[in-house]
Design an enzyme around this catalytic site. Structure first.
Site, PDB file in Angstrom:
ATOM      1  N   ASN A 296      15.511   0.779  98.099  1.00  0.00           N
ATOM      2  CA  ASN A 296      16.158   1.818  98.910  1.00  0.00           C
ATOM      3  C   ASN A 296      17.595   1.368  99.145  1.00  0.00           C
ATOM      4  O   ASN A 296      17.838   0.480  99.962  1.00  0.00           O
ATOM      5  CB  ASN A 296      15.388   1.973 100.229  1.00  0.00           C
ATOM      6  CG  ASN A 296      16.113   2.861 101.215  1.00  0.00           C
ATOM      7  OD1 ASN A 296      17.032   3.599 100.856  1.00  0.00           O
ATOM      8  ND2 ASN A 296      15.691   2.806 102.468  1.00  0.00           N
ATOM      9  N   TRP A 297      18.520   1.983  98.416  1.00  0.00           N
ATOM     10  CA  TRP A 297      19.919   1.532  98.507  1.00  0.00           C
ATOM     11  C   TRP A 297      20.600   2.000  99.790  1.00  0.00           C
ATOM     12  O   TRP A 297      21.701   1.578 100.089  1.00  0.00           O
ATOM     13  CB  TRP A 297      20.716   2.045  97.297  1.00  0.00           C
ATOM     14  CG  TRP A 297      20.316   1.423  96.004  1.00  0.00           C
ATOM     15  CD1 TRP A 297      19.289   0.552  95.778  1.00  0.00           C
ATOM     16  CD2 TRP A 297      20.972   1.599  94.735  1.00  0.00           C
ATOM     17  NE1 TRP A 297      19.252   0.188  94.448  1.00  0.00           N
ATOM     18  CE2 TRP A 297      20.269   0.811  93.785  1.00  0.00           C
ATOM     19  CE3 TRP A 297      22.063   2.344  94.304  1.00  0.00           C
ATOM     20  CZ2 TRP A 297      20.649   0.764  92.442  1.00  0.00           C
ATOM     21  CZ3 TRP A 297      22.438   2.296  92.968  1.00  0.00           C
ATOM     22  CH2 TRP A 297      21.737   1.503  92.044  1.00  0.00           C
ATOM     23  N   LYS A 298      19.975   2.916 100.509  1.00  0.00           N
ATOM     24  CA  LYS A 298      20.594   3.499 101.714  1.00  0.00           C
ATOM     25  C   LYS A 298      21.982   4.045 101.347  1.00  0.00           C
ATOM     26  O   LYS A 298      22.173   4.481 100.217  1.00  0.00           O
ATOM     27  CB  LYS A 298      20.626   2.476 102.857  1.00  0.00           C
ATOM     28  CG  LYS A 298      19.238   1.850 103.059  1.00  0.00           C
ATOM     29  CD  LYS A 298      19.097   1.079 104.324  1.00  0.00           C
ATOM     30  CE  LYS A 298      17.680   0.504 104.386  1.00  0.00           C
ATOM     31  NZ  LYS A 298      17.394  -0.175 105.633  1.00  0.00           N
TER      32      LYS A 298
ATOM     33  N   HIS B  61      11.801   7.828 106.710  1.00  0.00           N
ATOM     34  CA  HIS B  61      12.305   6.464 106.892  1.00  0.00           C
ATOM     35  C   HIS B  61      12.711   6.291 108.360  1.00  0.00           C
ATOM     36  O   HIS B  61      13.198   7.232 108.981  1.00  0.00           O
ATOM     37  CB  HIS B  61      13.502   6.218 105.965  1.00  0.00           C
ATOM     38  CG  HIS B  61      13.942   4.789 105.995  1.00  0.00           C
ATOM     39  ND1 HIS B  61      14.751   4.302 106.992  1.00  0.00           N
ATOM     40  CD2 HIS B  61      13.638   3.743 105.199  1.00  0.00           C
ATOM     41  CE1 HIS B  61      14.936   2.997 106.795  1.00  0.00           C
ATOM     42  NE2 HIS B  61      14.272   2.643 105.708  1.00  0.00           N
TER      43      HIS B  61
ATOM     44  N   GLY C 132      15.161  -2.803 101.061  1.00  0.00           N
ATOM     45  CA  GLY C 132      16.497  -2.307 101.362  1.00  0.00           C
ATOM     46  C   GLY C 132      17.562  -3.268 100.855  1.00  0.00           C
ATOM     47  O   GLY C 132      17.871  -3.310  99.664  1.00  0.00           O
ATOM     48  N   GLY C 133      18.100  -4.089 101.762  1.00  0.00           N
ATOM     49  CA  GLY C 133      19.226  -4.971 101.456  1.00  0.00           C
ATOM     50  C   GLY C 133      19.089  -5.744 100.150  1.00  0.00           C
ATOM     51  O   GLY C 133      20.029  -5.778  99.342  1.00  0.00           O
TER      52      GLY C 133
ATOM     53  N   GLU D  95      15.185   5.066 109.772  1.00  0.00           N
ATOM     54  CA  GLU D  95      16.574   5.450 110.100  1.00  0.00           C
ATOM     55  C   GLU D  95      16.698   6.964 110.229  1.00  0.00           C
ATOM     56  O   GLU D  95      17.472   7.469 111.037  1.00  0.00           O
ATOM     57  CB  GLU D  95      17.529   4.888 109.035  1.00  0.00           C
ATOM     58  CG  GLU D  95      17.688   3.382 109.204  1.00  0.00           C
ATOM     59  CD  GLU D  95      17.938   2.606 107.928  1.00  0.00           C
ATOM     60  OE1 GLU D  95      18.357   3.193 106.922  1.00  0.00           O
ATOM     61  OE2 GLU D  95      17.692   1.377 107.944  1.00  0.00           O
TER      62      GLU D  95
ATOM     63  N   GLY E  62      16.284  -4.639 107.994  1.00  0.00           N
ATOM     64  CA  GLY E  62      17.690  -5.029 108.000  1.00  0.00           C
ATOM     65  C   GLY E  62      18.019  -6.137 108.987  1.00  0.00           C
ATOM     66  O   GLY E  62      19.181  -6.418 109.250  1.00  0.00           O
TER      67      GLY E  62
ATOM     68  N   GLU F 255       6.667  -0.024 107.538  1.00  0.00           N
ATOM     69  CA  GLU F 255       7.927  -0.729 107.783  1.00  0.00           C
ATOM     70  C   GLU F 255       8.116  -0.915 109.286  1.00  0.00           C
ATOM     71  O   GLU F 255       8.585   0.003 109.971  1.00  0.00           O
ATOM     72  CB  GLU F 255       9.108   0.078 107.241  1.00  0.00           C
ATOM     73  CG  GLU F 255       9.067   0.303 105.744  1.00  0.00           C
ATOM     74  CD  GLU F 255      10.450   0.599 105.202  1.00  0.00           C
ATOM     75  OE1 GLU F 255      10.923  -0.198 104.376  1.00  0.00           O
ATOM     76  OE2 GLU F 255      11.064   1.589 105.615  1.00  0.00           O
TER      77      GLU F 255
ATOM     78  N   SER G 194      12.945  -6.464 105.457  1.00  0.00           N
ATOM     79  CA  SER G 194      13.455  -7.786 105.081  1.00  0.00           C
ATOM     80  C   SER G 194      12.611  -8.489 104.012  1.00  0.00           C
ATOM     81  O   SER G 194      12.406  -9.700 104.074  1.00  0.00           O
ATOM     82  CB  SER G 194      13.629  -8.672 106.320  1.00  0.00           C
ATOM     83  OG  SER G 194      14.570  -8.087 107.210  1.00  0.00           O
TER      84      SER G 194
HETATM   85  P1  PGA Z   1      15.499  -4.054 104.448  1.00  0.00           P
HETATM   86  O1  PGA Z   1      15.235  -2.474 104.504  1.00  0.00           O
HETATM   87  O2  PGA Z   1      14.770  -4.583 103.237  1.00  0.00           O
HETATM   88  O3  PGA Z   1      16.995  -4.183 104.321  1.00  0.00           O
HETATM   89  O4  PGA Z   1      14.965  -4.635 105.700  1.00  0.00           O
HETATM   90  C1  PGA Z   1      13.969  -1.929 104.203  1.00  0.00           C
HETATM   91  C2  PGA Z   1      14.024  -0.428 104.344  1.00  0.00           C
HETATM   92  O5  PGA Z   1      14.696   0.055 105.258  1.00  0.00           O
HETATM   93  O6  PGA Z   1      13.410   0.308 103.555  1.00  0.00           O
END
Ligand code: PGA
Length: 254
Positions: free
Chosen positions: A9-11, A95, A233-234, A97, A173, A167, A212
């Site tokens: 997930n590149w956001k 998600h 994500g990251g 966010e 993050g 999650e 993470s």
């Molecule tokens: P993260 O994000 O790996 O940066 O913690 C995961 C996500 O939000 O899908």
């Protein structure tokens, strides 16, 4: 047993240049992993670029969000059929966010899940508790309510056409990962909850862990009984980290 699944997930990150660089480094090593399903979810505007970059590979494409509406006067929105039109297989739904920053409720998330299926996409339903909810021992209750809204909207069989991603919000993050045992506990609970509605759906639905996930913790997470891969994500923005996570998934499939 189904392959493990790793979704990046590149956001809201990337550029035409950095996307091409990332794929040029990651594509060949990812192509060697034939027992793991891999997908990337770039921002909408880069879906077409990514579709071209992955066209000859087995890497699948996903979007990060969709509108619940089919088409029409919804300025700034993107429909499932448009996403499908660009060659996407997956779409993230709910998600954390989207829930916390953009006010998406369980009901809206359920409507989006329904729209994704209608448009031939595989929805990846994200669920998880905040730190305050975990500390007040509400984790399972919160996750149940998030699942229940979707089951009520589409029915349990159609939930099984999607993927679930657990999650914990406090792990997204933050660099703070749920321990494999903490993650497994909730994954097992999700499977048991689904089994109250349909044992087969509970057995076959892939449940990813997100929060993470890194190259050095992926194997321990993915080797848990009820964890079928990761939503990353990251670490999905760095070619070698993402490849390492996909390799860990392959090692757990074997
Ligand atoms: P993260 O994000 O790996 O940066 O913690 C995961 C996500 O939000 O899908």
């Amino acid at each position: 047993m189904a392959n493990m699944l790793v979704i990046g997930n590149w956001k809201m990150n990337g550029s035409r240049k950095s996307n091409a660089e990332l794929l040029s480094k990651a594509l060949a090593p990812m192509e060697r992993l034939n027992h793991v399903d891999i997908a990337v979810c770039p921002p909408f505007v880069y879906l077409e670029q990514l579709a071209n970059l992955v066209v000859k590979s087995h890497i699948l494409l996903g979007a990060q969000n969709l509108s619940q509406a089919e088409h029409g006067a919804f300025t700034g929105e993107i429909s499932g059929s448009m996403i499908r039109d660009l060659g996407c297989h997956f779409v993230l739904v709910g998600h954390s966010e989207r829930r916390s920053l953009f006010g998406e409720t369980n009901e809206l998330v359920a409507a989006k899940f329904q729209s994704a299926l209608r448009d031939g996409l595989v929805p990846v339903l994200c669920v998880g508790e905040t730190l305050a909810q975990r500390q007040s021992e509400k984790t399972l209750e919160i996750v149940d309510a998030q699942l229940r809204a979707v089951i009520d909207e589409v029915g349990i069989e159609r939930v099984g056409q999607g993927v679930i991603a657990y999650e914990p919000v406090w792990a997204i993050g933050t660099g703070e990962t749920a321990t494999p045992a903490q993650a497994q506990e909730v994954h097992r609970h999700i499977r048991e909850y689904l089994a109250q509605f349909d044992a087969e759906v509970a057995r076959t639905t892939r449940i990813l862990y997100g929060g993470s996930v890194k190259g050095d913790n992926a194997f321990d997470l993915f080797s848990q009984l009820d964890i079928d891969g990761g939503l990353v994500g990251g670490a999905s923005l760095d070619a070698s980290s993402f490849v390492a996570i996909c390799e860990a998934a392959q090692a757990c499939t074997n």
